[in-house]
Design an enzyme around this catalytic site. Structure first.
Site, PDB file in Angstrom:
ATOM      1  N   GLY A 174       0.812  -1.074   0.141  1.00 23.17           N
ATOM      2  CA  GLY A 174      -0.014   0.118  -0.033  1.00 23.17           C
ATOM      3  C   GLY A 174       0.858   1.247   0.020  1.00 23.17           C
ATOM      4  N   ASN A 175       0.273   2.462   0.341  1.00 19.92           N
ATOM      5  CA  ASN A 175       0.923   3.637   0.318  1.00 19.92           C
ATOM      6  C   ASN A 175       0.489   4.562   1.549  1.00 19.92           C
ATOM      7  OD1 ASN A 175      -1.107   5.510  -0.770  1.00 19.92           O
ATOM      8  ND2 ASN A 175      -0.796   3.923  -2.475  1.00 19.92           N
ATOM      9  N   ARG A 176       0.978   5.721   1.641  1.00 20.29           N
ATOM     10  CA  ARG A 176       0.789   6.475   2.933  1.00 20.29           C
ATOM     11  C   ARG A 176      -0.541   7.585   2.527  1.00 20.29           C
ATOM     12  NH1 ARG A 176       4.877   6.288   6.452  1.00 20.29           N
ATOM     13  NH2 ARG A 176       6.963   5.670   5.764  1.00 20.29           N
TER      14      ARG A 176
END
Ligand code: CTP
Length: 409
Positions: free
Chosen positions: A213-215
């Protein structure tokens, strides 16, 4: 946000006869506690749900439903003329129909005819009534005249049924009012436009419990959707893994992965006047996702092989050209850690969008924060600096730039 008493905006809170009238009490409290002056104008039947003393006590002002009280003060004209905002919550099918036809048989409908300030309707009714062609026609007429008619939320209705027709949460309604008041007259410049916004960050499954995933928090995308709704647009928000409340008036579609986001976006894109890809879409996903959890005591797992995800933004601009949807405006966002402008220009050309809003990320900037700053690069060679400030301000600036392009189209 508290406002100075001296120049406190004068708000008319119209209440029509829906069970959701009780939620308008909380909306009223949000207004008064932040210093707004509020005049509540219910319909006579609305008082069957919430009585006159409640409105009078909460607003600290007299409450009337008809045009025959205090006639010497000409209330049927004065209340509308003196308002900075008229906010009708809940707005029933009957009230919307009356407003669309310009009927004026009580104080609220008279006020709607005399108001020259922004008018917001927050409809609430059963799904069948909302979807009825008569109600659709009322909504279309009101929007075409520049009124902001919020989409109702989906959820539990009166009784056991669920569907579209719920009044959004009072806090979210208040946020709409605040945005509309901030913009003042002429705020509904996106009325009659359909916009599609993506937000959040996609998650690509490794196994049933793990993902890449990412932030991204989704805040910028949610701010774009919320501000578009407050400017009168019909908004669909494709949201990936965001834990923020649904903005009032916005239809939210939840997705998980990049491929799910692509499907949701492609299903909507042909109907949209504007598409804004604010989501952080993972470029790669695990080539295979195991059906059961990878255990650490088994054989050491093989390195995760990656497969490339579709580039949704590039596909959107490609399909626009293929379908000759020349007037559609497509906006991308780019998060860069270095060589921000150079990378941004190259990306704008590669994705063939109209605007690319580039912000610098890393070292606590942009992801998960309340504020943002960016430069909006245009396909026409323009570069507009958007100064550091709340994500809502940046969102409004983006809609200004989109508005200029829609006007040219
Ligand atoms: N985007 C998309 N589909 C992808 C990747 C990105 O639609 N698979 C969109 C994003 O929503 C954003 C824009 O493209 O509006 C730019 O995203 P970014 O991640 O900065 O671009 P990439 O093409 O992934 O470039 P790079 O990772 O090389 O910087």
């Amino acid at each position: 946000m508290a406002v100075n008493r001296e120049d406190a905006p004068e708000v008319v809170l119209g209440v029509s006869a829906g069970i959701a009238a009780y939620k308008a009490c909380e909306l009223l409290r949000h207004f008064t506690e932040s210093g707004h002056r509020v005049r509540v104008v219910p319909t006579a039947d609305a008082l069957r749900f919430v009585g006159e003393p409640t409105w009078a006590a909460l607003s600290g002002r007299p409450v009337a439903t008809g045009v025959w009280d205090a006639v010497h003060e000409v209330p049927h004209v004065r209340i509308g003329q003196g308002a900075d905002l008229v906010f009708v919550a809940p707005a029933t099918a009957d009230l919307l129909a009356k407003a669309a036809h310009g009927l004026a048989d009580d104080l609220l409908t008279n006020t709607l005819l005399t108001a020259r300030c922004p008018v917001v309707f927050a409809p609430a009714m059963h799904t069948e009534m909302w979807e009825h062609p008569a109600t659709r026609a009322s909504v279309e007429t009101l929007r075409a005249r520049g009124a902001i008619v919020l989409e109702p939320a989906v959820g539990r209705l009166t009784g056991a049924d669920t569907g579209r027709g719920r009044l959004p949460d009072p806090e979210e309604l208040f946020a709409v009012a605040r945005r509309v008041l901030r913009r003042g007259d002429g705020g509904a410049d996106l009325a009659g436009r359909r916009v599609l916004v993506t937000a959040g960050g996609t998650r690509e499954a490794i196994d049933p419990v793990r993902y890449i995933g990412n932030r991204s928090s989704g805040r910028q995308g949610y701010a774009l959707a919320a501000t578009a709704a407050a400017r009168g647009a019909e908004v669909v928000l494709v949201s990936a893994n965001v834990s923020l409340p649904d903005p009032a008036g916005v239809e939210v579609r939840r997705v998980g992965s990049a491929r799910e986001m692509r499907e949701a976006v492609l299903a909507e894109r042909a109907k949209a006047d504007v598409v804004v890809m604010a989501a952080a879409v993972a470029d790669f996903r695990p080539a295979t996702s195991t059906g059961s959890k990878i255990k650490k005591d088994g054989d050491l797992p093989a390195p995760i092989e990656l497969a490339e995800n579709p580039d949704i933004l590039a596909e959107l601009t490609h399909e626009r050209a293929r379908d000759s949807l020349g007037e559609q405006v497509i906006v991308g966002f780019a998060a860069e850690t270095d060589r921000v402008l150079e990378n941004g220009r190259a990306k704008l050309a590669r994705k063939a969008c109209d605007l690319l809003v580039v912000n610098q990320v890393g070292e606590g900037r942009a992801f998960g924060t309340e504020d943002n700053q960016a430069v909006a690069l245009g396909a026409d060679g323009s570069a507009v600096e958007i100064p550091h400030g709340p994500k809502e301000d940046l969102a409004d600036r983006v809609w200004d730039l989109v508005g200029e392009r829609l006007a040219l189209g």
